[in-house]
Design a protein around this motif. Structure first.
Motif, PDB file in Angstrom:
ATOM      1  N   ARG A  18       0.771  -0.838   0.112  1.00  0.00           N
ATOM      2  CA  ARG A  18       0.312  -0.112   0.009  1.00  0.00           C
ATOM      3  C   ARG A  18       0.983   1.186   0.468  1.00  0.00           C
ATOM      4  NH1 ARG A  18      -4.900  -0.064   0.684  1.00  0.00           N
ATOM      5  NH2 ARG A  18      -5.089  -2.038   1.314  1.00  0.00           N
ATOM      6  N   PRO A  19       1.264   1.724  -1.273  1.00  0.00           N
ATOM      7  CA  PRO A  19       1.544   3.014  -1.402  1.00  0.00           C
ATOM      8  C   PRO A  19       1.166   4.153  -0.330  1.00  0.00           C
ATOM      9  CG  PRO A  19       0.480   2.845  -3.661  1.00  0.00           C
ATOM     10  CD  PRO A  19       0.026   1.800  -2.238  1.00  0.00           C
ATOM     11  N   ASP A  20       2.037   4.679   0.102  1.00  0.00           N
ATOM     12  CA  ASP A  20       1.977   6.458   0.496  1.00  0.00           C
ATOM     13  C   ASP A  20       1.599   7.851  -0.634  1.00  0.00           C
ATOM     14  OD1 ASP A  20       1.123   8.759   1.861  1.00  0.00           O
ATOM     15  OD2 ASP A  20       3.377   9.245   2.835  1.00  0.00           O
ATOM     16  N   GLY A  21       0.201   7.286  -0.990  1.00  0.00           N
ATOM     17  CA  GLY A  21      -0.909   8.048  -2.060  1.00  0.00           C
ATOM     18  C   GLY A  21      -0.602   9.690  -2.030  1.00  0.00           C
ATOM     19  N   LEU A  22      -0.143  10.616  -0.902  1.00  0.00           N
ATOM     20  CA  LEU A  22      -0.551  11.665  -0.589  1.00  0.00           C
ATOM     21  C   LEU A  22       1.081  12.196  -0.177  1.00  0.00           C
ATOM     22  CD1 LEU A  22      -2.731  12.660   2.142  1.00  0.00           C
ATOM     23  CD2 LEU A  22      -3.291  12.891   0.342  1.00  0.00           C
ATOM     24  N   GLY A  23       1.915  10.720  -0.332  1.00  0.00           N
ATOM     25  CA  GLY A  23       3.385  11.608  -0.629  1.00  0.00           C
ATOM     26  C   GLY A  23       3.803  11.458  -1.634  1.00  0.00           C
ATOM     27  N   HIS A  29       4.040  17.235  -6.932  1.00  0.00           N
ATOM     28  CA  HIS A  29       3.601  18.698  -7.110  1.00  0.00           C
ATOM     29  C   HIS A  29       4.543  19.360  -6.743  1.00  0.00           C
ATOM     30  CE1 HIS A  29      -0.613  18.872  -5.919  1.00  0.00           C
ATOM     31  NE2 HIS A  29      -0.770  17.809  -7.405  1.00  0.00           N
ATOM     32  N   GLN A  30       5.839  18.595  -5.505  1.00  0.00           N
ATOM     33  CA  GLN A  30       7.345  19.225  -5.320  1.00  0.00           C
ATOM     34  C   GLN A  30       8.009  19.434  -6.898  1.00  0.00           C
ATOM     35  OE1 GLN A  30       8.629  17.387  -2.533  1.00  0.00           O
ATOM     36  NE2 GLN A  30       8.108  18.380  -0.636  1.00  0.00           N
TER      37      GLN A  30
END
Length: 102
Positions: A18-23, A29-30
């Protein structure tokens, strides 16, 4: 030697993570990238590593970023290559420990 290891199938490649989608979205975005830019970066990174263009779909990326969609570890490695980071950095907190234990 590193190039050969990146091409060799890994026993963990099929393992669901399970990936860290927000990360992942935050890293994208960065960099100032759209989802399509990341999809292209994944393909370019993979082509540099193996000589074969391989990427994910924008729909899969959306599922990863918005719903932390469970994916094979091999797919997480693709995303990490596009973001030029270690795949372990992209795991959700509940999966991060299992990777480090191996």
């Amino acid at each position: 030697m590193d190039d050969l290891r990146s091409r060799a199938p890994n026993s963990d490649d099929a393992r669901a993570v399970r990936p860290d989608g927000l990360g992942i979205r935050g890293r994208r975005h960065q960099l100032g990238w759209s989802p399509r830019d990341l999809v292209e970066a994944i393909g370019s990174a993979r082509a540099r590593e193996t000589g074969v263009w391989e990427t994910i779909t924008p729909n899969l990326l959306r599922g990863i970023e918005e719903q932390n969609e469970t994916i094979p570890y091999a797919t997480l490695r693709l995303v990490a290559a596009g973001l030029d980071c270690n795949p372990a950095e992209l795991l959700a907190a509940d999966d991060a420990g299992s990777t480090h234990e191996r």
